[in-house]
Write a protein that holds these residues in place. Structure first.
Motif, PDB file in Angstrom:
ATOM      1  N   VAL A 130      37.434  44.220  45.585  1.00  0.00           N
ATOM      2  CA  VAL A 130      38.262  44.004  44.396  1.00  0.00           C
ATOM      3  C   VAL A 130      37.795  45.005  43.336  1.00  0.00           C
ATOM      4  O   VAL A 130      36.643  44.973  42.910  1.00  0.00           O
ATOM      5  CB  VAL A 130      38.089  42.559  43.872  1.00  0.00           C
ATOM      6  N   ASN A 131      38.707  45.897  42.972  1.00  0.00           N
ATOM      7  CA  ASN A 131      38.331  46.962  42.045  1.00  0.00           C
ATOM      8  C   ASN A 131      38.737  46.601  40.616  1.00  0.00           C
ATOM      9  O   ASN A 131      39.903  46.690  40.266  1.00  0.00           O
ATOM     10  CB  ASN A 131      39.010  48.271  42.473  1.00  0.00           C
TER      11      ASN A 131
ATOM     12  N   ALA B 161      37.197  42.922  33.645  1.00  0.00           N
ATOM     13  CA  ALA B 161      35.916  42.443  34.180  1.00  0.00           C
ATOM     14  C   ALA B 161      35.422  41.202  33.433  1.00  0.00           C
ATOM     15  O   ALA B 161      34.265  40.810  33.584  1.00  0.00           O
ATOM     16  CB  ALA B 161      34.888  43.562  34.107  1.00  0.00           C
ATOM     17  N   SER B 162      36.295  40.558  32.650  1.00  0.00           N
ATOM     18  CA  SER B 162      35.842  39.362  31.926  1.00  0.00           C
ATOM     19  C   SER B 162      35.601  38.222  32.920  1.00  0.00           C
ATOM     20  O   SER B 162      36.319  38.101  33.925  1.00  0.00           O
ATOM     21  CB  SER B 162      36.878  38.937  30.887  1.00  0.00           C
ATOM     22  N   PRO B 163      34.587  37.403  32.672  1.00  0.00           N
ATOM     23  CA  PRO B 163      34.252  36.329  33.621  1.00  0.00           C
ATOM     24  C   PRO B 163      35.454  35.441  33.962  1.00  0.00           C
ATOM     25  O   PRO B 163      35.654  35.095  35.134  1.00  0.00           O
ATOM     26  CB  PRO B 163      33.173  35.545  32.880  1.00  0.00           C
ATOM     27  N   ASP B 164      36.288  35.109  32.976  1.00  0.00           N
ATOM     28  CA  ASP B 164      37.427  34.226  33.260  1.00  0.00           C
ATOM     29  C   ASP B 164      38.416  34.873  34.217  1.00  0.00           C
ATOM     30  O   ASP B 164      38.922  34.236  35.149  1.00  0.00           O
ATOM     31  CB  ASP B 164      38.162  33.866  31.955  1.00  0.00           C
TER      32      ASP B 164
ATOM     33  N   VAL C 264      32.999  43.053  45.178  1.00  0.00           N
ATOM     34  CA  VAL C 264      33.577  43.475  43.908  1.00  0.00           C
ATOM     35  C   VAL C 264      32.914  44.795  43.521  1.00  0.00           C
ATOM     36  O   VAL C 264      31.737  45.022  43.805  1.00  0.00           O
ATOM     37  CB  VAL C 264      33.406  42.373  42.834  1.00  0.00           C
ATOM     38  N   LYS C 265      33.728  45.693  42.914  1.00  0.00           N
ATOM     39  CA  LYS C 265      33.181  47.014  42.544  1.00  0.00           C
ATOM     40  C   LYS C 265      32.908  47.068  41.049  1.00  0.00           C
ATOM     41  O   LYS C 265      33.769  46.757  40.234  1.00  0.00           O
ATOM     42  CB  LYS C 265      34.162  48.115  42.947  1.00  0.00           C
ATOM     43  N   VAL C 266      31.701  47.515  40.720  1.00  0.00           N
ATOM     44  CA  VAL C 266      31.238  47.481  39.340  1.00  0.00           C
ATOM     45  C   VAL C 266      31.107  48.914  38.806  1.00  0.00           C
ATOM     46  O   VAL C 266      30.888  49.857  39.579  1.00  0.00           O
ATOM     47  CB  VAL C 266      29.894  46.705  39.292  1.00  0.00           C
TER      48      VAL C 266
ATOM     49  N   ASP D 164      30.602  38.408  49.182  1.00  0.00           N
ATOM     50  CA  ASP D 164      29.708  38.991  50.180  1.00  0.00           C
ATOM     51  C   ASP D 164      28.893  40.186  49.708  1.00  0.00           C
ATOM     52  O   ASP D 164      27.995  40.629  50.410  1.00  0.00           O
ATOM     53  CB  ASP D 164      30.517  39.369  51.414  1.00  0.00           C
ATOM     54  N   GLY D 165      29.237  40.739  48.534  1.00  0.00           N
ATOM     55  CA  GLY D 165      28.446  41.879  48.077  1.00  0.00           C
ATOM     56  C   GLY D 165      29.074  42.579  46.892  1.00  0.00           C
ATOM     57  O   GLY D 165      30.119  42.178  46.382  1.00  0.00           O
ATOM     58  N   ILE D 166      28.392  43.648  46.465  1.00  0.00           N
ATOM     59  CA  ILE D 166      28.833  44.423  45.307  1.00  0.00           C
ATOM     60  C   ILE D 166      28.834  45.906  45.682  1.00  0.00           C
ATOM     61  O   ILE D 166      27.917  46.375  46.363  1.00  0.00           O
ATOM     62  CB  ILE D 166      27.898  44.194  44.087  1.00  0.00           C
ATOM     63  N   VAL D 167      29.868  46.606  45.261  1.00  0.00           N
ATOM     64  CA  VAL D 167      29.896  48.064  45.402  1.00  0.00           C
ATOM     65  C   VAL D 167      29.482  48.649  44.059  1.00  0.00           C
ATOM     66  O   VAL D 167      30.124  48.403  43.037  1.00  0.00           O
ATOM     67  CB  VAL D 167      31.302  48.577  45.788  1.00  0.00           C
ATOM     68  N   ALA D 168      28.400  49.406  44.038  1.00  0.00           N
ATOM     69  CA  ALA D 168      27.857  49.940  42.786  1.00  0.00           C
ATOM     70  C   ALA D 168      27.553  51.435  42.982  1.00  0.00           C
ATOM     71  O   ALA D 168      26.679  51.755  43.780  1.00  0.00           O
ATOM     72  CB  ALA D 168      26.582  49.181  42.405  1.00  0.00           C
TER      73      ALA D 168
END
Ligand SMILES: Cc1cc2nc3c(=O)[nH]c(=O)nc-3n(C[C@H](O)[C@H](O)[C@H](O)COP(=O)(O)O)c2cc1C
Length: 356
Positions: free
Chosen positions: A178-179, A192-195, A216-218, A240-244
């Motif tokens: 999810v970009n 990118a807001s938490p809500d 999710v990509k940060v 399952d993970g983060i793309v950074a």
């Protein structure tokens, strides 16, 4: 001297997006017949048991993947496999075709070994991408699908956009990203807001009967607090993970005349920042959350640094543009040497080696 080192000065005389188009057409032609695909594979693929990574219920033959944006419409996944990449992430794919921003929108920052892009989610849309995946088949290496929203979507419409692309393309994916960190699409609301993130993940979870891994990509410009908040949400929803990381809006320390073009900065100038984000995430999660590290990777040393900082897999885009078709092979060979030098029997063993 490699062939690419002779071709590159010519390619770099062309506008960056024109050169990219020619490169993609060449790769598409090369993947279209079995003998050319096999010849590429023979020349470029490099295999070694130490490079294999088991993650997301898939086996990655090596940890070096192609980052989102290079093959937005899944046109050259087989050629990228033949060039020795261990996985390919297509997209960002949106529900409908979208033109993106006006050209020129892609710039090389040669003096800085970087690029600035403001492509703006140009793409052919999920139905064309789906038909192509059906016709061409998926590559023999894991396939990631990076999903995004239409530029015109409101906050509520955006959630439906992610759901629809997920629904149509996740059956082909070994993982979905999810970009929400693209700095060159309109920011009508805080993606990118938490809500907003909670609403997206809640919706995708409900849709995910097949348990496709979701990441999710940060971006690289997020303060530490926001990274911690993001991890808390990732854990809350069992992602399952983060793309950074994605590209940066910072222009610190650049020398190239093109440095003030607006858009997202990639390549060497974001390398350290991206590695710092990986390290922060890995430390905060005690190394328990898989991280795909991306930003300025162009050599075995830069790949290895991200692995030791906590990345289980890596991706690159800008390094591939600067270094050419043998990039994955060169990085993978060098990684095997570095692992041996430091007494690791595999990439997996070296993940997070630098963490306290
Ligand atoms: C021209 C261009 C287009 C990109 N498009 C996307 C995209 O559509 N979706 C995305 O998540 N990242 C996109 N990216 C970001 C890359 O996936 C990657 O996160 C970033 O470029 C940092 O890696 P690098 O330094 O190896 O290029 C794009 C990057 C470039 C240079």
């Amino acid at each position: 001297m490699t062939l690419y080192s002779r071709v590159r000065p010519l390619a770099f005389k062309l506008p960056a997006e024109t050169a990219h188009g020619i490169g993609k057409r060449t790769l598409r032609a090369a993947q279209s017949t079995w003998p050319t695909r096999a010849a590429l594979s023979y020349a470029y693929r490099y295999e070694h048991p130490a490079l294999e990574v088991d993650l997301f219920e898939s086996t990655f033959p090596n940890p070096v993947g192609v980052a989102a944006g290079f093959d937005k419409n899944a046109e050259v996944t087989h050629a990228l496999e033949a060039l020795g990449f261990g996985f390919v992430e297509i997209g960002t794919v949106t529900p409908y075709p979208q033109a993106g921003n006006d050209r020129p929108r892609l710039f090389r920052l040669r003096e800085d070994e970087g690029m600035v892009n403001r492509m703006g989610f140009n793409g052919q849309g999920m139905e064309t991408v789906r038909s192509r995946l059906e016709a061409d088949g998926t590559p023999g290496v894991p396939l990631g699908v990076n999903v995004g929203k239409m530029n015109s979507s409101t906050e509520r419409e955006a959630i439906e956009d992610y759901r629809r692309v997920f629904d149509r393309l996740s059956p082909f994916a070994d993982y979905v990203v999810v970009n929400v960190s693209c700095p060159n699409t309109p920011d009508e609301f805080d993606e990118a807001s938490p809500d907003h993130l909670r609403s997206i993940f809640e919706t995708l979870e409900a849709e995910n009967d097949a348990d496709v891994p979701i990441l999710v990509k940060v971006g690289p410009d997020e303060p530490e607090e926001s990274l911690f908040d993001l991890v808390d949400i990732v854990e809350e929803f069992g992602l399952d993970g983060i793309v950074a990381t994605n590209t940066s809006t910072s222009r610190e320390g650049l020398e190239s005349p093109r440095r003030d073009e607006w858009g997202g900065l990639s390549g060497k100038p974001i390398e350290n920042r991206s590695t710092a984000v990986i390290r922060t995430l890995a430390e905060y999660t005690d190394g328990d959350l898989p991280i795909i590290g991306v930003g300025g990777v162009d050599s075995a040393a830069s790949a290895y640094e991200k692995i030791r900082a906590g990345a289980s897999l890596l991706q690159l885009y800008t390094g591939f543009v600067y270094e050419g078709p043998s990039t994955a092979r060169r990085i993978n060979r060098g990684l095997v040497d570095l692992l041996e030098r430091d007494g690791f029997s595999s990439v997996e063993e070296a993940v997070g080696a630098d963490l306290e």
